[in-house]
Design a protein around this motif. Structure first.
Motif, mmCIF file in Angstrom:
data_model
loop_
_atom_site.group_PDB
_atom_site.id
_atom_site.type_symbol
_atom_site.label_atom_id
_atom_site.label_comp_id
_atom_site.label_asym_id
_atom_site.label_seq_id
_atom_site.Cartn_x
_atom_site.Cartn_y
_atom_site.Cartn_z
ATOM 1 N N PRO A 89 66.793 28.701 52.660
ATOM 2 C CA PRO A 89 66.489 29.082 51.268
ATOM 3 C C PRO A 89 67.168 30.385 50.853
ATOM 4 O O PRO A 89 66.503 31.332 50.435
ATOM 5 N N ASP A 90 68.467 30.441 50.976
ATOM 6 C CA ASP A 90 69.204 31.632 50.567
ATOM 7 C C ASP A 90 69.593 31.515 49.104
ATOM 8 O O ASP A 90 69.855 30.423 48.617
ATOM 9 N N ALA A 91 69.638 32.673 48.420
ATOM 10 C CA ALA A 91 70.156 32.664 47.050
ATOM 11 C C ALA A 91 71.651 32.351 47.128
ATOM 12 O O ALA A 91 72.365 32.875 47.971
ATOM 13 N N THR A 92 72.071 31.449 46.224
ATOM 14 C CA THR A 92 73.472 31.028 46.261
ATOM 15 C C THR A 92 74.393 32.143 45.760
ATOM 16 O O THR A 92 74.134 32.753 44.731
ATOM 17 N N PHE A 96 72.367 26.985 49.993
ATOM 18 C CA PHE A 96 71.103 26.538 50.598
ATOM 19 C C PHE A 96 71.331 25.391 51.577
ATOM 20 O O PHE A 96 70.475 25.052 52.368
ATOM 21 N N MET A 97 72.512 24.800 51.489
ATOM 22 C CA MET A 97 72.881 23.755 52.454
ATOM 23 C C MET A 97 74.293 24.039 52.900
ATOM 24 O O MET A 97 75.153 24.353 52.069
ATOM 25 N N PHE A 98 74.517 24.013 54.189
ATOM 26 C CA PHE A 98 75.889 24.118 54.700
ATOM 27 C C PHE A 98 75.971 23.351 56.012
ATOM 28 O O PHE A 98 75.020 22.647 56.376
ATOM 29 N N ARG A 121 80.865 27.945 47.067
ATOM 30 C CA ARG A 121 80.375 26.998 46.057
ATOM 31 C C ARG A 121 81.427 25.953 45.675
ATOM 32 O O ARG A 121 81.099 24.858 45.247
ATOM 33 N N LEU A 122 82.691 26.308 45.862
ATOM 34 C CA LEU A 122 83.774 25.361 45.540
ATOM 35 C C LEU A 122 83.631 24.052 46.316
ATOM 36 O O LEU A 122 84.002 22.984 45.836
ATOM 37 N N PHE A 123 83.068 24.141 47.513
ATOM 38 C CA PHE A 123 82.917 22.937 48.330
ATOM 39 C C PHE A 123 81.958 21.924 47.715
ATOM 40 O O PHE A 123 82.017 20.742 48.000
ATOM 41 N N PHE A 124 81.004 22.415 46.929
ATOM 42 C CA PHE A 124 79.894 21.544 46.505
ATOM 43 C C PHE A 124 79.888 21.244 45.021
ATOM 44 O O PHE A 124 78.991 20.578 44.534
ATOM 45 N N GLU A 125 80.895 21.768 44.293
ATOM 46 C CA GLU A 125 80.905 21.538 42.850
ATOM 47 C C GLU A 125 81.579 20.230 42.471
ATOM 48 O O GLU A 125 81.536 19.819 41.324
#
Ligand code: DAH
Length: 340
Positions: free
Chosen positions: A198-201, A207-209, A327-331
């Motif tokens: 539960p980390d702030a993005t 929050f998922m990696f 964040r680029l990985f998940f957008e």
């Protein structure tokens, strides 16, 4: 009486044949079938009335009514076939001059690519790739890994807890336990997969990696085996000239433990923004398996030794490809994904 019957049969035949001829779709066909041959159909009714025909004419009447029944059935069937063939022909009417529908070709996600690449390097060294559940119990994620009650990583701001008492694994290390419970030593495994916190993005947190866990258990494993294995990995992954250093660290499940840095792949160690001018980049945690972990899986720690390691896949991919925001990985922006 018989004449009357014969007239009826003829009338039904004439009408039915005309109507069957006009059928244009399956629905009409079913309706006509019901009208004549259904439970309350005209021909069915007629057949039912045969027993009332005087004995003298009954065989004749029965015969012609039954003949008609068969004839109608056959007509309906061939009409059905005709409709089907017509439909098929329609379907095959293709305009070959029409422009095609363009299909974008997809590609493997960079995180998956990196995960496969890392796994492959370890597979070449004799490691087996295994899988573990993303929903874990407290026991596998913490207790069996020698993480005591009250350890900060157990807090709700470090771990996602579910209503049913289970949790989303915060590391791939529980797979170590699951494998050792099932298999006898010696063994060498890597376990790639998703983890959740539960980390702030932000640019370096999600929050998922993904992580890849490694574990080797054998009789005479030493720290040198860990170092040799990881140096092969580092050179294969980042280039033969890459340097590696071990920094003492603490992990509950390994003793001794270390964090492993590589010489900055951007500036080769001279100092730049990516390595915060330190010349080194931290890429994984590792150590020799703690005897308490062996006890949890009932391995004899007098007999067996092991090393373990864990690394973040996104971090490795970011370093390798010079990506500055996780964040680029998940957008799912294809302009980004297309580059891999
Ligand atoms: N599970 C650790 C983490 O998520 C990473 C790790 C460190 C895994 C040391 C290991 C190890 O197997 O030996 O931070």
């Amino acid at each position: 009486m018989y004449k009357n019957m014969r007239k009826k049969i003829e009338k039904i035949e004439k009408e039915a044949l005309i109507q069957i001829e006009k059928i244009v779709n399956e629905e009409e066909l079913q309706n006509l079938k019901a009208k004549y041959l259904g439970r309350k159909g005209l021909l069915t009714q007629l057949l039912k009335s045969i027993p009332k025909v005087p004995l003298k004419y009954r065989p004749e009447a029965g015969k012609s009514a039954n003949l008609l029944k068969r004839k109608l059935e056959q007509e309906l069937r061939s009409r059905h076939d005709l409709l089907r063939k017509k439909k098929e022909k329609e379907r095959l009417k293709i305009d070959i001059t029409m422009p095609g529908i363009h299909q974008e070709l997809g590609s493997i996600h960079p995180v998956t690519q990196t995960m496969r690449q890392i796994s492959q390097i370890f597979m070449n060294l004799g490691f087996k790739v295994v899988d573990g559940p993303e929903i874990e119990t407290d026991y596998y994620n913490f207790t069996a890994l020698n993480i005591p009650e009250g350890h900060p990583s157990r807090e709700t701001f470090h771990t996602f807890y579910l209503d049913n008492g289970k949790l989303l694994r915060s590391q791939t290390s529980p797979v170590q336990i699951r494998v050792m419970e099932k298999e006898k030593p010696p063994l060498k495994i890597v376990a790639p997969g998703k983890v959740f916190r539960p980390d702030a993005t932000d640019a370096s947190h999600s929050f998922m990696f993904h992580q890849i866990e490694g574990l080797a258990v054998d009789k005479n494993i030493t720290f040198a085996d860990l170092k040799g294995t990881l140096s092969v990995f580092v050179r294969e992954m980042f280039g033969q000239e890459t340097q590696m250093r071990f920094r003492p660290h603490f992990f509950p499940f390994t003793e001794p433990s270390a964090e492993i840095d590589i010489s900055c792949i951007i500036c080769a160690g001279s100092g730049c923004r990516v390595c915060s001018f330190k010349g080194w980049l931290e890429i994984l945690g590792a150590g020799l398996v703690d005897p308490n972990v062996f006890s949890a899986v009932k391995y004899d720690s007098e007999l067996w030794r092991g090393f373990a390691f864990g690394m973040g896949v996104e971090r490795i991919a970011m370093l390798k490809y010079g990506i500055t925001d996780i964040r680029l990985f998940f957008e799912n922006d294809v302009r980004f994904l297309k580059q891999f």
